[in-house]
Write a protein that holds these residues in place. Structure first.
Motif, short mmCIF file in Angstrom:
data_model
loop_
_atom_site.label_atom_id
_atom_site.label_comp_id
_atom_site.label_asym_id
_atom_site.label_seq_id
_atom_site.Cartn_x
_atom_site.Cartn_y
_atom_site.Cartn_z
N CYS A 85 0.78 -1.15 0.10
CA CYS A 85 -0.07 -0.11 0.07
C CYS A 85 0.87 1.33 -0.08
O CYS A 85 0.49 2.13 -0.61
CB CYS A 85 -0.94 -0.02 1.11
SG CYS A 85 -2.28 -1.26 1.13
N ASP A 86 1.94 1.10 0.81
CA ASP A 86 2.82 2.43 0.75
C ASP A 86 3.46 2.56 -0.82
O ASP A 86 3.54 3.72 -1.13
CB ASP A 86 3.94 2.30 1.58
CG ASP A 86 3.80 2.17 3.14
OD1 ASP A 86 2.44 2.63 3.23
OD2 ASP A 86 4.42 1.58 4.15
N ALA A 89 0.85 4.19 -2.76
CA ALA A 89 0.30 5.69 -2.50
C ALA A 89 1.61 6.53 -2.85
O ALA A 89 1.48 7.82 -2.82
CB ALA A 89 0.43 5.57 -1.10
N ARG A 90 2.78 6.09 -3.56
CA ARG A 90 3.95 6.80 -3.93
C ARG A 90 3.26 7.78 -5.26
O ARG A 90 2.64 7.21 -6.04
CB ARG A 90 4.98 6.19 -4.32
CG ARG A 90 6.13 6.10 -3.37
CD ARG A 90 7.52 5.77 -3.86
NE ARG A 90 7.45 4.27 -3.84
CZ ARG A 90 7.80 3.29 -2.87
NH1 ARG A 90 8.05 3.84 -1.63
NH2 ARG A 90 7.67 1.94 -3.15
N PRO A 91 3.65 8.92 -5.12
CA PRO A 91 3.27 9.90 -6.15
C PRO A 91 3.82 9.30 -7.78
O PRO A 91 4.96 9.53 -7.69
CB PRO A 91 3.65 11.38 -5.96
CG PRO A 91 4.75 10.99 -4.83
CD PRO A 91 4.54 9.63 -4.25
N THR A 95 -0.95 4.58 -12.39
CA THR A 95 -0.53 3.43 -11.78
C THR A 95 -1.43 2.36 -12.46
O THR A 95 -2.32 2.53 -12.66
CB THR A 95 -1.05 3.50 -10.50
OG1 THR A 95 -0.55 4.46 -9.52
CG2 THR A 95 -0.88 2.03 -9.48
N ALA A 110 -5.24 2.59 -2.05
CA ALA A 110 -4.00 3.41 -1.73
C ALA A 110 -3.56 4.42 -2.79
O ALA A 110 -3.65 5.71 -2.52
CB ALA A 110 -2.97 2.69 -1.24
N ALA A 111 -3.54 3.73 -4.02
CA ALA A 111 -3.46 4.83 -5.10
C ALA A 111 -4.76 5.77 -5.65
O ALA A 111 -4.50 6.71 -5.59
CB ALA A 111 -3.16 4.06 -6.35
N ARG A 113 -6.66 7.03 -3.19
CA ARG A 113 -6.77 7.94 -1.95
C ARG A 113 -5.34 8.98 -2.02
O ARG A 113 -5.76 9.95 -1.63
CB ARG A 113 -6.46 7.29 -0.67
CG ARG A 113 -7.87 6.62 -0.23
CD ARG A 113 -7.48 5.83 1.03
NE ARG A 113 -8.65 5.22 1.33
CZ ARG A 113 -8.67 4.01 2.21
NH1 ARG A 113 -7.64 3.53 2.80
NH2 ARG A 113 -9.68 3.54 2.66
N ARG A 114 -4.55 8.78 -3.05
CA ARG A 114 -3.72 9.54 -3.31
C ARG A 114 -4.01 10.63 -4.43
O ARG A 114 -3.16 11.63 -4.84
CB ARG A 114 -2.25 8.82 -3.67
CG ARG A 114 -1.21 9.54 -4.11
CD ARG A 114 -0.13 8.99 -5.12
NE ARG A 114 -0.28 7.93 -5.81
CZ ARG A 114 -0.43 7.57 -7.20
NH1 ARG A 114 -0.76 8.73 -7.71
NH2 ARG A 114 -0.38 6.44 -7.58
N GLY A 116 -4.64 9.68 -7.52
CA GLY A 116 -3.60 9.06 -8.80
C GLY A 116 -4.68 8.65 -9.88
O GLY A 116 -5.64 8.79 -10.05
N HIS A 140 -11.35 11.99 -3.75
CA HIS A 140 -9.94 12.27 -3.69
C HIS A 140 -9.29 12.61 -5.01
O HIS A 140 -8.33 13.03 -5.41
CB HIS A 140 -9.06 10.99 -3.39
CG HIS A 140 -9.37 10.46 -1.90
ND1 HIS A 140 -8.77 11.05 -0.92
CD2 HIS A 140 -10.12 9.55 -1.52
CE1 HIS A 140 -9.15 10.84 0.32
NE2 HIS A 140 -9.97 9.61 0.00
#
Ligand code: NDP
Length: 387
Positions: A85-86, A89-91, A95, A110-111, A113-114, A116, A140
């Protein structure tokens, strides 16, 4: 300037098709993160080839092997559900969500919520989470680009139109490798026969889903969430040649269809380049050689999965996540040789009968339903009389 990309499920069939396109357009992309479950050697080789910054295995037990395979490369290795998940979530600019099954839900969310842009192949995540995911996308400011060939086709046919003008969306289905088989032969189908898809080369799970037609059932639910025209306007037609990937009929009775080779690099390219277009290495479609395009109504007596899926989404609440979880359990048992082919849909239907829960309001609710439904599906697998 190169765009950044993460591929969740890089070692799978969709992952391979995506990375094949990136390899051919090397200068346009910088690979940030590649993930797998436990194919550590394969993942490390891809991470090295594409100069990825991060490589992640979902199964923490495989992290030591990944670290060893990446030693000296400078690529950061991590493992476990949280690391996945981390990583998601990276920009990055894009994805590709291509993990198989509900296991892809948390990283995909996770993507989302960022905020993306996500090329979504992982249909089980959307089927299970439904409104929870669609609301998160809106909340989001994320973008979902449908990568499943049918949904990508619909997306293309809808371009520039008002969804209120849509009279009908028709999902095409190849019918799978057992399409012409008798009920008796279907009952005795082996995993090798079920995964031998006539038109598409795919991972094992989706290949079995194609053989049962549950893939089309999942896609029906996926289409309902992506293109909210109402269930009564969503139809399925069997089209064995897999040339037309889906169609949209408008209220003036004009129907738009998207055609193309049966190769996932076409819809993946459409997502990667969106809203522009990019080259793929595929041959042009030769309709004169193909000769005939044929269409049939689905036979829900021999292949009940589309009916079961339709009933699940009509019922709403926890039913779609339950359907998906039970199907994953049953397909896994079938692939392992532990249960006959026709038990897959029987177990799904029985699990839906035995288990109910309130409608999920969060991803955590969805994951709870998923794990509880799996328990019921395993019990159904053991106790259901042979069908
Ligand atoms: P594959 O089985 O070929 O690949 C699955 C990928 O997910 C692999 O990278 C695998 O890693 C990883 N993975 C599996 N389980 C987990 C887990 N528990 N945690 C983290 N990663 C995991 O599947 P496909 O590429 O065929 O399909 C991927 C998704 O795309 C599915 O949802 C499918 O329905 C959808 N799709 C696929 C199409 C196709 O043509 N293949 C067409 C349309 C949609 P590892 O190698 O380590 O097991």
């Amino acid at each position: 300037m190169a765009r950044t990309l993460s591929v969740l499920g890089a070692t799978g069939s969709i992952g391979a098709s995506t990375l094949d396109l990136i390899r051919r357009n090397w200068d346009d992309w910088q690979v940030d993160t590649l993930t797998a479950n436990c194919s550590a050697q394969e993942l490390a080789a891809l991470a090295r080839e594409f100069g990825a910054r991060h490589a992640v295995v979902g199964d923490e037990a495989c992290l030591a092997e990944l670290r060893e395979a990446l030693s000296g490369s400078g690529i950061e290795a991590s493992g476990g559900a949280e690391a996945l998940c981390d990583a998601a979530a990276r920009p990055v600019d894009m994805t590709v969500a291509a993990i198989v099954g509900c296991a892809g839900l948390a990283p995909t969310m996770a993507a989302v919520r960022r905020g993306g842009t996500i090329a979504l192949a992982n249909k089980e995540a959307l089927v299970s989470a439904g409104e929870v995911m669609i609301s998160a996308v809106a909340q989001h400011g994320a973008t979902l680009l449908p990568t499943d060939s049918e949904h990508n086709a619909i997306f293309q046919c809808l371009a520039g139109s008002d969804i209120a003008d849509v009279a009908r969306i028709t999902l095409t289905a190849s019918g799978g490798p057992l399409r012409t088989w008798s009920q008796e032969r279907i009952a005795a189908a082996t995993p090798e026969q079920a995964v031998a898809h006539p038109n598409w080369s795919m991972g094992a799970k989706i290949s079995v889903d194609s053989a049962t037609m549950m893939n089309k059932g999942l896609e029906y639910i996926e289409a309902h969430h992506l293109f909210p025209v109402g269930l009564d306007r969503l139809k399925i037609v069997v089209h064995p040649q897999s040339v037309i990937h889906s169609m949209v009929e408008y209220r003036d009775r004009s129907t738009l269809a998207q055609l193309g080779p049966s190769d996932m690099r076409v819809p993946i390219a459409s997502c990667l380049a969106y809203p522009a277009r990019m080259e793929t290495p595929l041959e042009p479609l030769d309709l004169a050689t193909i000769g005939e395009l044929t269409f049939f109504a689905p036979d829900e007596d021999r292949f009940p999965a589309t009916r079961i899926a339709r009933e699940a989404i009509e019922a709403g609440g926890a039913a779609p996540a339950t359907l998906n979880a039970a199907n994953e359990v049953a397909v896994e048992a079938f692939l392992a040789g532990h249960t006959p082919f026709t038990r897959i849909t029987a177990v799904v239907e029985e699990t839906l009968r035995r288990y109910s829960a309130p409608a999920p309001r969060s991803m955590e609710d969805v994951l709870t339903i998923d794990s509880e439904a799996r328990v019921h599906a395993r019990t159904a697998l053991e106790t259901l009389s042979l069908v």
